[in-house]
Scaffold this active site. Structure first.
Site, PDB file in Angstrom:
ATOM      1  N   CYS A   1       0.457  -7.579  -4.755  1.00  0.00           N
ATOM      2  CA  CYS A   1      -0.589  -8.209  -5.580  1.00  0.00           C
ATOM      3  C   CYS A   1      -0.765  -9.657  -5.145  1.00  0.00           C
ATOM      4  O   CYS A   1       0.195 -10.422  -5.107  1.00  0.00           O
ATOM      5  CB  CYS A   1      -0.231  -8.165  -7.061  1.00  0.00           C
ATOM      6  SG  CYS A   1      -1.489  -9.037  -8.033  1.00  0.00           S
TER       7      CYS A   1
ATOM      8  N   LYS B   1      -4.517   1.693 -12.276  1.00  0.00           N
ATOM      9  CA  LYS B   1      -4.303   0.260 -12.067  1.00  0.00           C
ATOM     10  C   LYS B   1      -2.792   0.039 -12.029  1.00  0.00           C
ATOM     11  O   LYS B   1      -2.031   0.774 -12.680  1.00  0.00           O
ATOM     12  CB  LYS B   1      -4.927  -0.517 -13.237  1.00  0.00           C
ATOM     13  CG  LYS B   1      -4.655  -2.017 -13.234  1.00  0.00           C
ATOM     14  CD  LYS B   1      -5.395  -2.749 -12.130  1.00  0.00           C
ATOM     15  CE  LYS B   1      -5.079  -4.249 -12.123  1.00  0.00           C
ATOM     16  NZ  LYS B   1      -5.625  -4.912 -10.931  1.00  0.00           N
TER      17      LYS B   1
HETATM   18  C1  DHB Z   1      -5.080  -7.711  -8.415  1.00  0.00           C
HETATM   19  C2  DHB Z   1      -4.063  -6.951  -7.895  1.00  0.00           C
HETATM   20  C3  DHB Z   1      -4.154  -6.499  -6.607  1.00  0.00           C
HETATM   21  O1  DHB Z   1      -3.175  -5.754  -6.025  1.00  0.00           O
HETATM   22  C4  DHB Z   1      -5.279  -6.818  -5.850  1.00  0.00           C
HETATM   23  O2  DHB Z   1      -5.390  -6.385  -4.594  1.00  0.00           O
HETATM   24  C5  DHB Z   1      -6.272  -7.581  -6.371  1.00  0.00           C
HETATM   25  C6  DHB Z   1      -6.171  -8.031  -7.663  1.00  0.00           C
HETATM   26  C7  DHB Z   1      -5.012  -8.268  -9.764  1.00  0.00           C
HETATM   27  O3  DHB Z   1      -4.834  -7.553 -10.746  1.00  0.00           O
HETATM   28  O4  DHB Z   1      -5.139  -9.502  -9.876  1.00  0.00           O
END
Ligand code: DHB
Length: 312
Positions: free
Chosen positions: A130, A37
């Protein structure tokens, strides 16, 4: 610097790649690498729950606004040596987010990258895209992309990839970002991150399906967007004689979807929604299906189809 994956399939950095236990499950699977993550400078609890709807109506895909929950890079630096014992590359996804230290994004990426490379990560995947933070994603601003890449690529000597947003309605921005990438020695571009600011409603309750409301969309609904982005980057890098590989992310829930990504130019693929749906067994099943498709269609290796989509 390159990174080779066997098989050329990994998880997409996402909801079930946060804790050591989750990462170990990927390490024990048939995946070609483990992608964490996205880790940030400070640990984060993320957005209020429910923040993930794995199954949208009609199996269109998944919707999430996790808000980058993660253990913080110092904790991942501790976990990486243990994860490496499973013998596959560990790719550390890195993101920036405002925290109490108030460091500018390039400084955050730099600090995390140095510590995580030192901890033994095999590659970095800079998440510049993100969709669920207050800030506009770095991937939408070429000078910011340049600043982050300058800060990171000079500081580490492991392969660096970048995870980008879809640019499907912003061709000028696509071109500016793609040109910026050429100035750096990158291993790969992973495209696409989830389709941002999307929404679904539960008609039984007449509520939004996740508490934050809008979120990032993945799964079958985004496949054509992802294929286009993969192909545009592949053609661009070919035209400019760049060695940067394209990794296809978006909409892969069956072997044929991955095959389409390869024809569009992907050298490897990542699975997000499929991994949510099926767990770690998805890697083995998908790879077996890809190999069966190649054999049935008279190809003896995957390399024979990469980028080989024909014009009509
Ligand atoms: C999140 C981060 C991301 O890069 C994505 O594509 C979807 C969700 C997040 O942690 O909110």
């Amino acid at each position: 610097m390159k990174i080779e994956l066997h098989p050329p399939i990994t998880n997409a950095s996402g909801p079930h790649s946060v804790t050591y236990e989750e990462l170990e499950r990927i390490a024990r699977s048939a995946a070609g690498a483990v992608v964490t993550k996205s880790m940030t400078h400070c640990p984060r609890t993320g957005n209020p729950e429910p923040r993930l709807r794995a199954h949208l109506d009609g199996e269109l895909g998944s919707l999430n606004s996790m808000g980058l929950p993660n253990l913080g890079y110092q904790e991942y630096a501790q976990l990486i040596p243990k994860l490496k014992e499973f013998g596959k590359p560990i790719i550390a996804s890195v993101a920036s987010a405002t925290c109490e230290h108030k460091l500018p994004p390039p400084v955050q990426y730099h600090e995390i990258a140095v510590a995580i490379a030192q901890a033994g990560a095999d590659a970095l995947e800079l998440n510049l895209s993100c969709p669920n933070l207050e800030e506009v994603p770095i991937a939408m601003d070429p000078p910011s992309v340049r600043a982050v890449l300058q800060a990171v690529t000079r500081a580490v000597n492991i392969p660096v990839g970048v995870k980008l947003s879809p640019y499907n309605n912003t061709p000028q921005l696509f071109a500016e970002v793609a040109r910026t990438l050429l100035d750096f020695e990158l291993a790969y571009v992973a495209t696409i991150n989830s389709e941002p600011l999307t929404l679904d409603i539960d008609l039984k309750t007449r509520t939004k399906v996740i508490r934050p409301g809008f979120g990032g969309l993945g799964g079958p609904a985004v496949l054509p967007i992802a294929l286009a982005e993969v192909h545009r980057f592949y053609k661009f890098f070919q035209q400019h004689k760049s060695q940067i590989a394209v990794w296809g992310v978006g909409g892969i829930t069956k072997p044929e979807d991955a095959i389409k990504h390869f024809f569009c130019g992907a050298a490897a693929v990542q699975i997000g929604t499929l991994f949510l749906w099926e767990g770690p067994q998805a890697f083995e099943k998908l790879w077996a299906g890809i190999q069966a498709w190649l054999t049935t269609n008279g190809f003896s290796s995957l390399e024979e189809i990469i980028g080989q989509v024909r014009e009509l």
